[in-house]
Enzyme design. Structure first.
Site, mmCIF file in Angstrom:
data_model
loop_
_atom_site.group_PDB
_atom_site.id
_atom_site.type_symbol
_atom_site.label_atom_id
_atom_site.label_comp_id
_atom_site.label_asym_id
_atom_site.label_seq_id
_atom_site.Cartn_x
_atom_site.Cartn_y
_atom_site.Cartn_z
ATOM 1 N N ASP A 75 0.374 -13.290 14.107
ATOM 2 C CA ASP A 75 -0.746 -12.834 13.287
ATOM 3 C C ASP A 75 -1.106 -13.989 12.359
ATOM 4 O O ASP A 75 -0.310 -14.367 11.506
ATOM 5 C CB ASP A 75 -0.327 -11.594 12.486
ATOM 6 C CG ASP A 75 -1.482 -11.006 11.705
ATOM 7 O OD1 ASP A 75 -2.466 -11.734 11.422
ATOM 8 O OD2 ASP A 75 -1.405 -9.819 11.356
ATOM 9 N N ASP A 90 -7.427 -12.663 15.269
ATOM 10 C CA ASP A 90 -6.370 -13.544 14.754
ATOM 11 C C ASP A 90 -4.974 -13.020 15.065
ATOM 12 O O ASP A 90 -4.023 -13.350 14.372
ATOM 13 C CB ASP A 90 -6.527 -13.730 13.242
ATOM 14 C CG ASP A 90 -6.222 -12.464 12.461
ATOM 15 O OD1 ASP A 90 -6.222 -11.378 13.075
ATOM 16 O OD2 ASP A 90 -5.973 -12.561 11.255
ATOM 17 N N GLU A 91 -4.866 -12.224 16.113
ATOM 18 C CA GLU A 91 -3.586 -11.562 16.351
ATOM 19 C C GLU A 91 -3.341 -11.377 17.847
ATOM 20 O O GLU A 91 -4.220 -10.924 18.574
ATOM 21 C CB GLU A 91 -3.622 -10.195 15.657
ATOM 22 C CG GLU A 91 -2.298 -9.497 15.618
ATOM 23 C CD GLU A 91 -2.388 -8.164 14.870
ATOM 24 O OE1 GLU A 91 -3.385 -7.949 14.150
ATOM 25 O OE2 GLU A 91 -1.474 -7.359 15.033
HETATM 26 MG MG LIG Z 1 -4.086 -11.906 10.235
#
Ligand SMILES: [Mg+2]
Length: 139
Positions: A12, A123-124
């Site tokens: 993450d 973003d993960e």
């Molecule tokens: Mg994040």
């Protein structure tokens, strides 16, 4: 027979949007930076970027650097409230096209090393590393 143990990694990217912004504004590294707002502001005279205190109106923080978080601001906070807490923080508008592009590059780079990936957002990701040896190569 017991199932083989599995190794799952969760990545993450923290403060991802702010980190992308700092690529094009390296002069702001190490400083409180807030990303958000409904429109871009012009910098005040002589300053390289707009300050949070200049923002008037609705709008929330999309993300903030750790230096800004240390001043009490965080994602989802209204910009007017944030401006009272961190008036001197720099304010940059969100650029989602850039975040998508860097997200694509980040995932492509990781996938070159660990092809079994579950995409969980901009973003993960989750990675299945079960079939990799400790050097990161596929067996
Ligand atoms: Mg994040």
């Amino acid at each position: 027979m017991l199932p083989l143990p599995r190794s799952i990694a969760h990545l993450d990217m923290d403060a991802f949007f702010a980190s992308v912004e700092l690529l094009s504004a390296p002069d702001l590294r190490g400083q409180p930076v807030v990303v958000g707002g409904r429109r871009a502001l012009a910098p005040s005279h002589g300053e390289p970027h707009p300050r949070l205190r200049s923002y008037v109106g609705r709008g929330v923080i999309t993300t903030a650097t750790y230096e800004a978080r240390a001043l009490g601001v965080h994602s989802g906070m209204g910009l007017m409230k944030a401006a009272r807490l961190a008036p001197d923080a720099w304010l940059l508008p969100a650029n989602f096209d850039a975040y998508r592009e860097y997200s694509r590059r980040f995932k492509a780079a990781v996938q070159a090393l660990a092809p079994v990936m579950e995409d969980r957002g901009i973003d993960e990701i989750y990675l299945d590393l079960s079939s990799q040896n400790p050097e990161g190569r596929l067996d």
